[in-house]
Design an enzyme around this catalytic site. Structure first.
Site, PDB file in Angstrom:
ATOM      1  N   TRP A 571       0.914  -1.078   0.128  1.00 59.05           N
ATOM      2  CA  TRP A 571       0.036   0.040  -0.008  1.00 59.05           C
ATOM      3  C   TRP A 571       0.850   1.386   0.012  1.00 59.05           C
ATOM      4  CZ3 TRP A 571      -4.180  -1.738   4.176  1.00 59.05           C
ATOM      5  CH2 TRP A 571      -5.165  -2.882   3.159  1.00 59.05           C
ATOM      6  N   ASP A 609      -1.171  -7.154  10.849  1.00 54.08           N
ATOM      7  CA  ASP A 609      -1.949  -7.259   9.975  1.00 54.08           C
ATOM      8  C   ASP A 609      -1.309  -7.465   8.454  1.00 54.08           C
ATOM      9  OD1 ASP A 609      -4.647  -7.056  11.348  1.00 54.08           O
ATOM     10  OD2 ASP A 609      -4.096  -4.635  11.361  1.00 54.08           O
ATOM     11  N   HIS A 704     -18.285  -3.954   4.957  1.00 52.74           N
ATOM     12  CA  HIS A 704     -18.172  -2.992   3.913  1.00 52.74           C
ATOM     13  C   HIS A 704     -19.402  -2.132   3.323  1.00 52.74           C
ATOM     14  CE1 HIS A 704     -14.716  -5.675   3.122  1.00 52.74           C
ATOM     15  NE2 HIS A 704     -14.242  -4.462   2.672  1.00 52.74           N
TER      16      HIS A 704
HETATM   17  N1  GLN Z   1      -6.349  -3.224  11.913  1.00 51.31           N
HETATM   18  C1  GLN Z   1      -6.844  -2.726  10.987  1.00 51.31           C
HETATM   19  C2  GLN Z   1      -8.241  -2.166  10.933  1.00 51.31           C
HETATM   20  O1  GLN Z   1      -9.175  -2.535  11.974  1.00 51.31           O
HETATM   21  C3  GLN Z   1      -6.943  -3.768   9.559  1.00 51.31           C
HETATM   22  C4  GLN Z   1      -7.388  -3.095   8.305  1.00 51.31           C
HETATM   23  C5  GLN Z   1      -7.649  -3.870   7.154  1.00 51.31           C
HETATM   24  O2  GLN Z   1      -7.489  -5.023   7.305  1.00 51.31           O
HETATM   25  N2  GLN Z   1      -7.612  -3.302   6.145  1.00 51.31           N
HETATM   26  O3  GLN Z   1      -8.695  -1.059  10.477  1.00 51.31           O
END
Ligand code: GLN
Ligand code: ZN
Length: 768
Positions: A571, A609, A704
């Site tokens: 990203w 993550d 989402h």
């Molecule tokens: N820890 C991040 C959140 O909760 C994970 C976001 C993601 O996976 N895009 O926003």
């Protein structure tokens, strides 16, 4: 009648607006602050202003400008244009369009996933046996006519039929596979091009990125043959605009000669330096296999990176092709880069001078095209800029750190392995985690106050103490909420993070961040990817203060939250002067220091993550293993030194996991939470097929969409999960972080999530 293709072009442009005008219009419309007419006016103005700007930048020839605008997603647009939509909808009016994209109280939105190996997400068209394709060209025609009124002849752009079907999924119960219906779909594309021809359109663009990938179930030759047949049919139509097909994001194999000899008028190939590095023979194949009768559109300016191009080298490559019928273009749509470096005032000046965003890339295309047609003496100022950028960057002390190079060079093959899982599991029983534990993925809704506090702090209007107080007050609220809801593993909510990658980039050396470098992620959602320009190191602990504060506020278990090295790279805009794996190791070492500090501060659960692990997966199978080896190893490097008692979580989302399930397993995390709700728990089949032995939390709440899932619905999803995962290894959590949602929905949804879990526990289908 324009017979020739423009000398300089681009294959697509950002659509959000340099000041995110589209995002504002979309969100105002969704919130009911403006009506459909006001929305239409706002995005009309945006499109026309964009055409004028591109004209000013040098795209002055007829059909040089692609009409690549979309309200939300270009895959959805093409799907609607050819009638590939769920049977219950027509998708013709604005609200129905947004219902498909975002869902409503009654229906779920279309599934969303990554567009090739980029950070753009498209909506997955869903094919049913009963789907009858039909041309709906209104949207294309209106783009063309509004541009014409404003004085521009633009090129309509559609996702090509092969790519569209490759990306489509079949609804449950469908018996045919999408590509079986290629001929039928081609007939509708034929209708569309004849309608475009009747409207006076002289060039149309079809994007066929699927042809640079490996499509499961097909050999490269089969796919190429399908492409040849399809485009021979389209080019053979009695009336049609000239046909320009692009193959962005990599190199064509059999597809190259298949497309080049299918009868199409122009072929766009990705011959960016990046693609030439991955496939060193591509340039020669392009030179050999594209006949002079097919106009070659050389995508030499990289549409995905942010670095100023080496124009001298590019010009050599273009002249080396030795052909008459040649245009200069971008390798991909410029959708993936921000608007302009001119909007950045806070970047270090030397770093800024090394960059090219969309506008600068248009200038590069134009400069190359001018130099090609009037000889190298017409090399413009753009060539001087390119030359300076290349020299100063290579020599900069900001870019190269001897200490970091030494640290990564000292890594041995063994780095990255923890004690075996059985030992860890035993050690972690001390954490006393309850049955079917509930948790969240990390972020909580970012309220207006939180955003304001961050912005004020950034702008110097809020001092460090006041900012700290504001963030801690937010953490207090989020902790209390989680306790009230009855969640088992507590997070701090990430209020201090504008973005999970940008936050770490701001706190690591080697990265620069931008003020206005927005790119579209999906719909109105934009991100500002940081720019990795040099070697990475961690000047000070980053998250430790927030996590320890949280642990002091609650008796419950607290989970620390980091972003992993692969996601930070995926990203960010990355370097083109060192391999990605080298940058990954540098970031991993910096994060390993952070993990050690969290552990020393008593944080017993740490989540790293990696939502983007799948995203960087090379499009060709042959290149995948090498990527998975270095990416998985860099993740393990982050956690290699923790004690067996410390529980490491990871989180993945957005993607099809089947093909990387082994790599997910090799991450060796104690618990993996994974997006599942939006694809109706399909991921569980992959997990069941594979002997995944550690903790897993398939998301049961689709974050989402603003929809609040009901208790029965959640119970059903958890029950579905229990069919595949034994209760002692199942975690209950949402699909992803909650930062984009509102508190009312989140509170209701999480309350239902805990209630569903409790129902199952009391029903004693699960040992408590
Ligand atoms: N820890 C991040 C959140 O909760 C994970 C976001 C993601 O996976 N895009 O926003
Ligand atoms: Zn996620």
């Amino acid at each position: 009648m324009t017979s020739t293709f423009p000398q300089a072009t681009i294959t697509g442009y950002p659509r959000i607006g340099a000041r995110r005008e589209q995002k504002k219009a979309l969100e105002s419309y969704w919130a009911g602050r403006i009506d459909a007419a006001e929305f239409a006016q706002a995005v009309h103005t945006l499109r026309i202003d964009t055409y004028h700007r591109l004209h000013t930048l040098g795209l002055t020839e007829d059909y040089a400008i692609p009409a690549s605008y979309s309200h939300y997603d270009h895959v959805l647009d093409t799907a609607l244009t050819v009638g590939l939509i769920p049977s219950a909808t027509t998708g013709t009016d604005l609200d129905e369009y947004f219902a498909l994209a975002r869902g409503t109280a009654e229906r779920s939105p279309l599934e969303m996933t990554k567009w090739f190996d980029t950070n753009y997400h498209f909506l997955v068209p869903e094919l049913e046996d009963s789907t009858t394709f039909k041309a709906h060209p209104q949207h294309l025609l209106s783009l063309v006519s509004e541009a014409r009124t404003a004085g521009h002849l633009v090129r309509p752009v559609l996702v090509g039929p092969i790519t569209l079907l490759t990306l489509a999924k079949t609804a449950p119960g469908t018996t045919t596979s999408p590509l079986d219906r290629l001929e039928e779909l081609t007939a509708v594309y034929l209708d569309i091009i004849s309608i475009l021809a009747a409207a006076g359109v002289e060039w149309v663009q079809f994007d066929e990125p699927a042809l640079v990938t490996d499509v499961p179930g097909f050999t490269d030759e089969q796919l190429a043959e399908a492409a040849r047949r399809t485009y021979a049919a389209l080019s053979g139509a009695s009336t049609h605009p000239k046909i320009f097909v692009t193959a962005p994001y990599g190199s064509l194999r059999s597809g190259l000669s298949a497309l080049a000899t299918s009868g199409i008028d122009a072929l766009g190939v990705d011959i960016s330096a990046a693609t030439r590095t991955i496939d060193p023979g591509y340039l020669d194949r392009v030179a050999d296999e594209v006949p002079e009768s097919t106009h070659l559109v050389a995508g030499i300016i990289d549409g995905r990176n942010v670095w100023a191009a080496d124009l001298d080298e590019s010009l050599d490559v273009l002249t080396g092709l030795g052909r008459e019928s040649l245009s200069v273009s971008t390798s991909t749509s410029l959708l993936h880069v921000p608007y302009t470096v001119a909007n950045e005032s806070a970047l270090p000046v030397d770093v800024a001078s090394w960059l090219s965003f969309a506008e600068e890339k248009v200038t590069e295309v134009e400069a190359l095209s001018a130099a090609l047609s009037s000889g190298p003496d017409s090399r413009t100022e753009a060539f001087n800029r390119s030359d300076r950028a290349r020299r100063t960057r290579a020599e900069s002390a900001r870019v190269h750190s001897a200490e970091m190079t030494a640290r990564t060079a000292a890594l041995t093959g063994d780095d990255g392995f923890r004690t075996d899982y059985a030992t860890r599991q035993e050690a972690q029983s001390a954490l006393e985690i309850p049955s079917l534990p509930t948790t969240t993925i990390g972020s909580f809704p970012q309220t207006a106050e939180v955003r304001k506090a961050r912005a004020d702090h950034r702008a110097g209007r809020l001092d460090a103490t006041a900012y700290d107080t504001a963030m801690k007050a937010e953490i207090d609220r989020v902790v209390t909420l989680q306790e009230d809801l009855g969640l088992d593993v507590i997070v701090h909510g990430e209020p201090e993070r504008n973005d999970m990658v940008q936050y770490f980039a701001e706190n690591l050396d080697g990265f620069a961040t931008t003020d206005n470098g927005w790119v579209q992620s999906y719909g109105s959602r934009c991100t500002r990817p940081p720019i990795l320009f040099g070697d990475v190191s961690r000047p000070a602990p980053i998250t430790v203060g927030w996590s320890t504060y949280t642990a002091e506020r609650t008796e419950r278990l607290v989970k620390g939250m980091l972003t992993g090295p692969v996601t930070i790279l995926a990203w960010s805009f990355v370097r083109d002067d060192v391999p990605l794996s080298e940058s990954a190791d540098q970031i991993a070492l910096a994060l390993a220091d952070e993990v050690a500090d969290l552990e020393a501060a008593g944080i017993g659960i740490i989540q790293v993550d990696e939502p983007a692990l799948r995203e960087l997966l090379p499009l060709r199978e042959a290149d995948r293993q090498a990527y998975l080896d270095w990416s998985v190893r860099s993740f393990r490097l982050v956690n290699a030194r923790v004690a067996p008692t410390t529980q490491i979580h990871t989180h993945l989302c957005y993607s099809e996991f089947g093909e990387i399930i082994e790599a997910i397993n090799a991450l060796d995390a104690d618990v993996t939470s994974i997006e599942a709700a939006r694809s109706r728990m399909e991921v569980l089949d992959d997990i069941a097929d594979f002997d995944f032995v550690r903790g897993i939390g398939p998301g049961v709440y689709d974050i989402h969409s603003p929809r609040v899932p009901s208790v029965p619905e959640l119970t059903e999803l958890i029950e579905a999960a229990l069919k595949h995962v034994p209760a002692e290894r199942l975690w209950i959590n949402p699909d992803c972080g909650l930062k984009t949602r509102g508190y009312a929905e989140v509170r209701a949804s999480l309350a239902n999530l805990v209630a569903a879990r409790n129902t199952l526990l009391t029903a004693q289908s699960v040992p408590a």
